[in-house]
Motif scaffolding. Sequence first.
Motif, PDB file in Angstrom:
ATOM      1  N   ARG A 171       0.882  -1.174   0.000  1.00 37.93           N
ATOM      2  CA  ARG A 171       0.000   0.000   0.000  1.00 37.93           C
ATOM      3  C   ARG A 171       0.913   1.216   0.000  1.00 37.93           C
ATOM      4  N   THR A 211       1.072   5.402  -0.745  1.00 35.07           N
ATOM      5  CA  THR A 211       0.363   6.648  -1.000  1.00 35.07           C
ATOM      6  C   THR A 211       0.656   7.103  -2.421  1.00 35.07           C
ATOM      7  N   THR A 256      -3.329   4.567  -6.695  1.00 36.28           N
ATOM      8  CA  THR A 256      -4.763   4.463  -6.443  1.00 36.28           C
ATOM      9  C   THR A 256      -5.485   3.738  -7.566  1.00 36.28           C
ATOM     10  N   ILE A 303      -6.530   4.302  -2.355  1.00 36.32           N
ATOM     11  CA  ILE A 303      -5.252   3.599  -2.321  1.00 36.32           C
ATOM     12  C   ILE A 303      -5.524   2.123  -2.542  1.00 36.32           C
TER      13      ILE A 303
END
Length: 177
Positions: free
Chosen positions: A110, A112, A115, A121
């Motif tokens: 994951r 940032t 997406t 995300i």
Amino acid sequence: FCDHVTGTIAAGDYIALDIEEGNELPSSIIKWLNTVEIRLPNQIILYSRENLLTPLATRCSIEQLARLKRYPLWIAGYPYEPDKFASIPSGYVPSLLGTVWLWQYSDAGRVTGITDDLGRITNCDVNWIAPVFLEKLPEKNTQTETTLNIAPGVTRYSGQSNGWNYHLYILDPSKVR
């Protein structure tokens, strides 16, 4: 392949040959490598898993094995708690082939900025970069780069290079808890 990518990749870009099925013939792989190397100047990396590459290597002639050893490897292998490893675990490294440059240690990272179509995300592959490969990468683009010390021993560089957005995490294992 060559017709499709010619004009879209730069001379310094890397090409990865994805070996996924497990029953590829060494002669077929070498034929592909020969064809691509005649037409494109790019460095080729072999992407696969140890449990596919080791059997492939055992099916090679001496000449074929010597040829395949010339290529750096991008190995996929997902251990439990991968962040506890400072380097790729030996069980993921095919002993008969080249040097591991990249280790894809998860397909559920994951990050940032990565997406889905709705802006949430989403999971992505995450990779460990060997120091030998990190040294070969171009200098980071300082015009768009940001640096963030996100935890003791962990620095994140984010920016854009060659049209790609990136997040590069540098971990100092002696300082990471």
